[in-house]
Design a protein around this motif. Structure first.
Motif, PDB file in Angstrom:
ATOM      1  N   PRO A  15       5.940   9.351 -39.488  1.00 51.38           N
ATOM      2  CA  PRO A  15       7.267   8.711 -38.723  1.00 51.38           C
ATOM      3  C   PRO A  15       8.120  10.313 -38.774  1.00 51.38           C
ATOM      4  CG  PRO A  15       6.812   7.213 -40.966  1.00 51.38           C
ATOM      5  CD  PRO A  15       5.929   8.342 -40.458  1.00 51.38           C
ATOM      6  N   TRP A  16       7.094  11.635 -39.324  1.00 49.63           N
ATOM      7  CA  TRP A  16       7.853  12.525 -39.222  1.00 49.63           C
ATOM      8  C   TRP A  16       6.949  13.555 -37.954  1.00 49.63           C
ATOM      9  CZ3 TRP A  16       7.038  10.237 -43.489  1.00 49.63           C
ATOM     10  CH2 TRP A  16       8.844   9.718 -43.961  1.00 49.63           C
ATOM     11  N   ILE A  17       5.824  12.852 -37.352  1.00 49.61           N
ATOM     12  CA  ILE A  17       5.222  13.793 -36.558  1.00 49.61           C
ATOM     13  C   ILE A  17       5.555  13.746 -35.357  1.00 49.61           C
ATOM     14  CG2 ILE A  17       2.684  14.626 -36.129  1.00 49.61           C
ATOM     15  CD1 ILE A  17       2.132  13.378 -39.064  1.00 49.61           C
ATOM     16  N   SER A  18       5.359  14.775 -33.953  1.00 50.76           N
ATOM     17  CA  SER A  18       5.178  13.753 -32.930  1.00 50.76           C
ATOM     18  C   SER A  18       4.109  13.228 -32.091  1.00 50.76           C
ATOM     19  CB  SER A  18       6.128  15.656 -32.649  1.00 50.76           C
ATOM     20  OG  SER A  18       5.292  16.052 -32.181  1.00 50.76           O
ATOM     21  N   TYR A  19       3.171  14.055 -32.912  1.00 53.97           N
ATOM     22  CA  TYR A  19       2.013  13.737 -31.678  1.00 53.97           C
ATOM     23  C   TYR A  19       0.242  13.876 -33.028  1.00 53.97           C
ATOM     24  CZ  TYR A  19      -1.730  13.626 -28.200  1.00 53.97           C
ATOM     25  OH  TYR A  19      -3.453  13.876 -27.890  1.00 53.97           O
ATOM     26  N   TRP A  20      -0.049  13.167 -32.790  1.00 55.23           N
ATOM     27  CA  TRP A  20      -1.395  13.392 -33.241  1.00 55.23           C
ATOM     28  C   TRP A  20      -2.476  12.723 -32.541  1.00 55.23           C
ATOM     29  CZ3 TRP A  20      -4.494  10.236 -35.911  1.00 55.23           C
ATOM     30  CH2 TRP A  20      -3.648   9.053 -36.393  1.00 55.23           C
ATOM     31  N   VAL A  21      -3.905  12.668 -33.437  1.00 52.73           N
ATOM     32  CA  VAL A  21      -4.818  12.239 -32.225  1.00 52.73           C
ATOM     33  C   VAL A  21      -6.254  12.686 -33.280  1.00 52.73           C
ATOM     34  CG1 VAL A  21      -5.861  14.393 -30.817  1.00 52.73           C
ATOM     35  CG2 VAL A  21      -6.164  11.243 -30.217  1.00 52.73           C
ATOM     36  N   SER A  22      -6.739  11.461 -33.610  1.00 52.52           N
ATOM     37  CA  SER A  22      -8.135  11.333 -34.215  1.00 52.52           C
ATOM     38  C   SER A  22      -9.067  11.045 -33.016  1.00 52.52           C
ATOM     39  CB  SER A  22      -8.432  11.240 -35.447  1.00 52.52           C
ATOM     40  OG  SER A  22      -9.731  10.742 -35.195  1.00 52.52           O
ATOM     41  N   GLU A  23     -10.275  11.392 -32.287  1.00 51.72           N
ATOM     42  CA  GLU A  23     -11.034  11.285 -31.331  1.00 51.72           C
ATOM     43  C   GLU A  23     -12.220  12.480 -31.204  1.00 51.72           C
ATOM     44  OE1 GLU A  23      -9.106  12.186 -28.108  1.00 51.72           O
ATOM     45  OE2 GLU A  23      -8.820  14.356 -27.862  1.00 51.72           O
ATOM     46  N   PRO A  24     -13.264  12.052 -31.096  1.00 50.66           N
ATOM     47  CA  PRO A  24     -14.262  12.655 -30.538  1.00 50.66           C
ATOM     48  C   PRO A  24     -13.996  14.326 -30.372  1.00 50.66           C
ATOM     49  CG  PRO A  24     -14.976  10.767 -30.076  1.00 50.66           C
ATOM     50  CD  PRO A  24     -13.263  10.995 -29.975  1.00 50.66           C
ATOM     51  N   ASP A  25     -14.545  15.595 -30.652  1.00 48.00           N
ATOM     52  CA  ASP A  25     -14.534  17.363 -30.171  1.00 48.00           C
ATOM     53  C   ASP A  25     -15.294  17.721 -30.245  1.00 48.00           C
ATOM     54  OD1 ASP A  25     -13.924  18.245 -32.801  1.00 48.00           O
ATOM     55  OD2 ASP A  25     -12.408  17.897 -32.624  1.00 48.00           O
ATOM     56  N   GLN A  26     -15.259  19.137 -29.669  1.00 47.99           N
ATOM     57  CA  GLN A  26     -16.924  19.422 -29.788  1.00 47.99           C
ATOM     58  C   GLN A  26     -17.248  20.994 -30.834  1.00 47.99           C
ATOM     59  OE1 GLN A  26     -17.624  21.381 -26.087  1.00 47.99           O
ATOM     60  NE2 GLN A  26     -16.611  20.207 -24.963  1.00 47.99           N
ATOM     61  N   GLY A  27     -16.295  19.960 -32.138  1.00 51.87           N
ATOM     62  CA  GLY A  27     -15.500  21.368 -33.054  1.00 51.87           C
ATOM     63  C   GLY A  27     -14.469  22.077 -33.623  1.00 51.87           C
ATOM     64  N   GLN A  28     -13.887  22.489 -34.297  1.00 48.83           N
ATOM     65  CA  GLN A  28     -12.908  22.765 -34.690  1.00 48.83           C
ATOM     66  C   GLN A  28     -12.140  23.863 -33.797  1.00 48.83           C
ATOM     67  OE1 GLN A  28     -13.003  25.527 -38.212  1.00 48.83           O
ATOM     68  NE2 GLN A  28     -10.439  25.217 -38.834  1.00 48.83           N
ATOM     69  N   SER A  29     -12.969  24.864 -32.850  1.00 50.07           N
ATOM     70  CA  SER A  29     -12.385  25.358 -31.749  1.00 50.07           C
ATOM     71  C   SER A  29     -12.532  24.898 -30.853  1.00 50.07           C
ATOM     72  CB  SER A  29     -13.055  26.693 -31.716  1.00 50.07           C
ATOM     73  OG  SER A  29     -13.880  27.141 -32.712  1.00 50.07           O
ATOM     74  N   ASP A  30     -12.611  23.414 -30.445  1.00 51.42           N
ATOM     75  CA  ASP A  30     -11.647  22.713 -29.300  1.00 51.42           C
ATOM     76  C   ASP A  30     -11.107  22.052 -29.980  1.00 51.42           C
ATOM     77  OD1 ASP A  30     -12.355  21.523 -27.003  1.00 51.42           O
ATOM     78  OD2 ASP A  30     -13.285  19.603 -28.184  1.00 51.42           O
ATOM     79  N   ALA A  31     -11.484  21.527 -30.996  1.00 53.00           N
ATOM     80  CA  ALA A  31     -10.231  20.840 -31.967  1.00 53.00           C
ATOM     81  C   ALA A  31      -8.608  21.748 -31.357  1.00 53.00           C
ATOM     82  CB  ALA A  31     -10.395  20.310 -33.065  1.00 53.00           C
ATOM     83  N   LEU A  32      -8.739  23.362 -32.224  1.00 49.94           N
ATOM     84  CA  LEU A  32      -7.770  23.857 -31.667  1.00 49.94           C
ATOM     85  C   LEU A  32      -7.292  24.127 -30.995  1.00 49.94           C
ATOM     86  CD1 LEU A  32      -9.303  26.458 -33.833  1.00 49.94           C
ATOM     87  CD2 LEU A  32      -6.780  24.711 -35.168  1.00 49.94           C
ATOM     88  N   ASN A  33      -7.911  24.430 -29.547  1.00 49.70           N
ATOM     89  CA  ASN A  33      -7.634  24.836 -28.369  1.00 49.70           C
ATOM     90  C   ASN A  33      -6.184  23.404 -28.069  1.00 49.70           C
ATOM     91  OD1 ASN A  33      -8.127  26.989 -27.621  1.00 49.70           O
ATOM     92  ND2 ASN A  33     -10.128  26.899 -27.616  1.00 49.70           N
ATOM     93  N   LYS A  34      -7.480  21.462 -28.360  1.00 51.64           N
ATOM     94  CA  LYS A  34      -6.373  20.890 -28.062  1.00 51.64           C
ATOM     95  C   LYS A  34      -4.939  20.834 -28.308  1.00 51.64           C
ATOM     96  CE  LYS A  34     -10.381  17.565 -27.637  1.00 51.64           C
ATOM     97  NZ  LYS A  34     -10.589  16.381 -27.803  1.00 51.64           N
ATOM     98  N   GLY A  35      -4.813  21.333 -29.329  1.00 53.97           N
ATOM     99  CA  GLY A  35      -3.304  21.417 -30.370  1.00 53.97           C
ATOM    100  C   GLY A  35      -2.434  22.166 -30.035  1.00 53.97           C
ATOM    101  N   PHE A  36      -3.225  23.517 -29.151  1.00 53.78           N
ATOM    102  CA  PHE A  36      -2.379  24.394 -29.274  1.00 53.78           C
ATOM    103  C   PHE A  36      -2.306  24.506 -27.036  1.00 53.78           C
ATOM    104  CE2 PHE A  36      -5.329  27.869 -31.111  1.00 53.78           C
ATOM    105  CZ  PHE A  36      -4.568  28.054 -32.485  1.00 53.78           C
ATOM    106  N   ARG A  37      -3.082  23.681 -26.370  1.00 52.20           N
ATOM    107  CA  ARG A  37      -2.033  23.105 -25.055  1.00 52.20           C
ATOM    108  C   ARG A  37      -1.302  21.890 -25.374  1.00 52.20           C
ATOM    109  NH1 ARG A  37      -7.913  23.602 -24.564  1.00 52.20           N
ATOM    110  NH2 ARG A  37      -8.353  21.230 -24.347  1.00 52.20           N
ATOM    111  N   ARG A  38      -1.255  21.148 -25.875  1.00 52.32           N
ATOM    112  CA  ARG A  38       0.123  20.485 -26.477  1.00 52.32           C
ATOM    113  C   ARG A  38       1.478  21.292 -26.683  1.00 52.32           C
ATOM    114  NH1 ARG A  38       0.053  15.042 -25.251  1.00 52.32           N
ATOM    115  NH2 ARG A  38       1.532  15.350 -26.574  1.00 52.32           N
ATOM    116  N   ALA A  39       1.194  22.139 -27.935  1.00 49.05           N
ATOM    117  CA  ALA A  39       2.423  23.244 -28.274  1.00 49.05           C
ATOM    118  C   ALA A  39       3.119  23.343 -27.469  1.00 49.05           C
ATOM    119  CB  ALA A  39       1.608  23.948 -28.963  1.00 49.05           C
ATOM    120  N   HIS A  40       4.668  23.316 -27.794  1.00 50.88           N
ATOM    121  CA  HIS A  40       5.952  23.849 -27.263  1.00 50.88           C
ATOM    122  C   HIS A  40       6.398  24.536 -26.770  1.00 50.88           C
ATOM    123  CE1 HIS A  40       5.693  20.354 -24.477  1.00 50.88           C
ATOM    124  NE2 HIS A  40       5.627  19.469 -26.010  1.00 50.88           N
ATOM    125  N   GLY A  41       5.981  25.423 -27.954  1.00 48.86           N
ATOM    126  CA  GLY A  41       6.576  26.297 -28.470  1.00 48.86           C
ATOM    127  C   GLY A  41       6.209  28.659 -28.029  1.00 48.86           C
TER     128      GLY A  41
END
Length: 179
Positions: A15-41
């Motif tokens: 309820p306090w999280i604006s977005y999240w996803v759990s899906e296959p990726d190419q590792g931590q670095s790929d997951a970080l980039n996905k998160g950074f691309r969604r960031a608005h700040g």
């Protein structure tokens, strides 16, 4: 795609999280980039699940980073804590340059960093082929496009335990850095 119970924890706080996803990726670095691309700040960072910020982290670091548009990274010292959050010591760093990072290795505790989002975007994000030294390479690349600012004092708690990647796979950091 996590299998460590993190999805259940996220659902608890959904309820306090604006977005999240759990899906296959190419590792931590790929997951970080996905998160950074969604960031608005204007500022981005990442905090691994077993680390924590000290209360003053944001109030000290945000003004330092935003005080000058040439600044791309702000960081500070880091407490090392065990599995029970007992303080083991403090990783004291200091001002770093591209040259000192190249000659002395990674001196910047990743959890203590805040990064200017536009600078991260300008260098293409975190290198997804890296698993162990993605933060170190990121600091080097950022140092080439702007200023890195050191703030004295411990800003975070880094959990130091035998199953953490930093301890369990320490030799792999060295191998990847050499490569």
């Amino acid at each position: 795609g996590s299998t460590d119970g993190s999805v259940e924890t996220i659902r608890k706080y959904e309820p306090w999280i604006s977005y999240w996803v759990s899906e296959p990726d190419q590792g931590q670095s790929d997951a970080l980039n996905k998160g950074f691309r969604r960031a608005h700040g204007e500022i981005v960072s990442w905090l691994n699940s077993d680390d924590s910020y000290e209360p003053q982290m944001l109030s000290v670091c945000v003004p330092e980073l935003m005080g000058d548009s040439r600044r791309v990274l702000v960081y500070g010292d880091c407490h090392l804590v065990d599995e029970s959050s007992v303080r083991l010591g403090t990783w004291r760093t200091g001002p770093c340059t591209t040259e000192s990072l190249l000659m002395e290795g990674n001196q910047i505790p990743q959890p203590s960093t805040l990064v200017r989002a536009s600078a991260l975007s300008s260098i293409g994000g975190v290198e997804i082929q890296l698993r162990y030294v993605m933060d170190y390479v990121l600091w080097l690349r950022l140092s080439l496009v702007g200023e890195m600012i050191y703030v004295s004092g411990a800003l975070v708690n880094f959990r130091h335990h035998t199953t953490s990647k930093s301890i369990a796979d320490s030799h792999k950091f060295f191998e990847e850095k050499l490569a």
